[in-house]
Design a protein around this motif. Structure first.
Motif, mmCIF file in Angstrom:
data_model
loop_
_atom_site.group_PDB
_atom_site.id
_atom_site.type_symbol
_atom_site.label_atom_id
_atom_site.label_comp_id
_atom_site.label_asym_id
_atom_site.label_seq_id
_atom_site.Cartn_x
_atom_site.Cartn_y
_atom_site.Cartn_z
ATOM 1 N N UNK A 185 -79.223 -27.434 4.911
ATOM 2 C CA UNK A 185 -80.286 -26.995 5.817
ATOM 3 C C UNK A 185 -80.878 -28.175 6.569
ATOM 4 N N UNK A 186 -81.123 -29.268 5.856
ATOM 5 C CA UNK A 186 -81.652 -30.481 6.509
ATOM 6 C C UNK A 186 -80.708 -31.003 7.579
ATOM 7 N N UNK A 187 -79.404 -30.877 7.338
ATOM 8 C CA UNK A 187 -78.419 -31.351 8.309
ATOM 9 C C UNK A 187 -78.270 -30.404 9.497
ATOM 10 N N UNK A 188 -78.508 -29.107 9.284
ATOM 11 C CA UNK A 188 -78.339 -28.124 10.355
ATOM 12 C C UNK A 188 -79.571 -27.999 11.254
ATOM 13 N N UNK A 189 -80.750 -28.315 10.737
ATOM 14 C CA UNK A 189 -81.978 -28.152 11.529
ATOM 15 C C UNK A 189 -81.934 -28.927 12.839
ATOM 16 N N UNK A 190 -81.541 -30.222 12.857
ATOM 17 C CA UNK A 190 -81.503 -30.925 14.148
ATOM 18 C C UNK A 190 -80.566 -30.274 15.161
ATOM 19 N N UNK A 191 -79.440 -29.704 14.700
ATOM 20 C CA UNK A 191 -78.496 -29.080 15.618
ATOM 21 C C UNK A 191 -79.041 -27.777 16.191
ATOM 22 N N UNK A 192 -79.840 -27.064 15.402
ATOM 23 C CA UNK A 192 -80.348 -25.765 15.850
ATOM 24 C C UNK A 192 -81.725 -25.849 16.490
ATOM 25 N N UNK A 193 -82.365 -27.022 16.446
ATOM 26 C CA UNK A 193 -83.746 -27.146 16.939
ATOM 27 C C UNK A 193 -83.893 -26.781 18.415
ATOM 28 N N UNK A 194 -83.012 -27.236 19.318
ATOM 29 C CA UNK A 194 -83.174 -26.826 20.735
ATOM 30 C C UNK A 194 -83.170 -25.310 20.919
ATOM 31 N N UNK A 195 -82.254 -24.626 20.217
ATOM 32 C CA UNK A 195 -82.205 -23.166 20.340
ATOM 33 C C UNK A 195 -83.450 -22.523 19.733
#
Length: 319
Positions: A185-195
């Motif tokens: 989850x910590x690794x995926x949050x930066x990738x999904x933050x713009x959306x």
């Protein structure tokens, strides 16, 4: 257990497919990962033994971050980023090669020895699944970067299966998965933050994500990782090849797709045959027991040389 895994994973595809039509795929990925992590953590932390196991899992941060990247964040990001480039069918075609990737990774990196029967079954099942995916693939969808992303995600999960079994087999999946999912989850949050900032999910989509993560993905992950520990990564990867066909039948049953064609049914039969070669164990005939020795003649006296000495019990020979 294999049947339960196929049904649960099929449910994740059916529910995810309905969610990503109106919600960014990365939001769905990070949302269901976070919810699944929270649900499993609550269950594991409800007992003193579970809390102790959680602490033991957290005590290995290097392994946690590596497996969280390979098995969850990296796999999800690679496949989701590949879909816009090469399409869902071609992405599934690459992922269908997972059993072959597991056989190769196991042999090259982990000294895993596979029988000819298992290698043949993995190849046949993967070829059938790839052929099924190719039915919906478009030659114009081929993109080098997209293929690289899907291939990297497939190999990453193959490596993950062996590393998980080798490094964390001493802990129950219920203790390991919350920690790995938390790292993912910590690794995926930066990738999904713009959306998340520009296109936040609706209230209905949020409820669907919660349902997907807590009620479908959580038990699916538990069964999947239990199966990896019991039967190995190649076995588990082969079983999962039945998922696309089950999803196809589920779409037909729900009325969202036409009946399967003869080609699809034929490929389903071939895939099931290959899976059977990998998963069904041969029964070996039990060794023929030697006939019991004839009991000594009760009427015949014992020779003097074997008469038990005084004071020793009759069960002397069993001690």
């Amino acid at each position: 257990m294999p049947v339960a895994l196929v049904l649960l994973l099929s449910g994740t595809w059916l529910l995810s497919g309905s969610l990503v039509t109106g919600t960014d795929p990365l939001i769905v990925a990070v949302g269901r990962t976070a919810v699944c992590c929270a649900a499993l953590t609550a269950v594991a932390a409800s007992t003193s033994v579970g809390r102790a196991d959680l602490r033991r899992a957290v005590a290995r941060p290097g392994t946690v971050w590596l497996l969280g990247l390979l098995g969850f964040a990296g796999y999800a990001a690679g496949t989701l980023l590949a879909i816009p480039r090469i399409g869902t069918s071609l992405t599934n075609l690459v992922v269908a090669l997972m059993p072959c990737a597991s056989v190769a990774v196991g042999a090259v990196c982990f000294g895993e020895r596979s029988t000819v029967r298992k290698v043949l079954g993995a190849a046949v099942a993967a070829a059938a699944a790839a052929g099924y995916a190719a039915l919906g693939a478009d030659a114009g969808d081929i993109d080098a970067m997209g293929l690289l992303l899907a291939g990297a995600a497939t190999v990453a999960f193959a490596v993950y299966g062996f590393l998980y079994r080798d490094r964390l087999a001493h802990l129950p999946p219920l203790a390991v998965l919350p920690v790995l999912l938390g790292a993912a989850t910590c690794l995926l949050v930066p990738m999904s933050l713009p959306a998340l900032v520009h296109r936040p999910p609706s209230l209905g989509a949020t409820g669907g994500i919660v349902l997907l993560g807590a009620a479908v993905y959580a038990p699916a992950y538990l069964v999947q990782h239990r199966l990896i520990l019991l039967r190995g990564p190649v076995f588990t990867a082969a079983v999962q090849l039945a998922v696309p066909f089950t999803v196809r039948l589920g779409d037909w049953a729900l009325g969202s797709a036409a009946a399967p064609s003869a080609a699809e049914l034929a490929l389903l039969a071939v895939c099931c045959g290959g899976i059977a070669l990998v998963t069904v164990q041969r029964r070996t005939a039990p060794a023929t027991a030697a006939p019991p020795a004839a009991p000594p003649d009760a009427a015949a006296p014992l020779p003097d040389a074997v008469v038990p000495p005084p004071g020793r019990g009759r069960d002397h020979g069993l001690r």
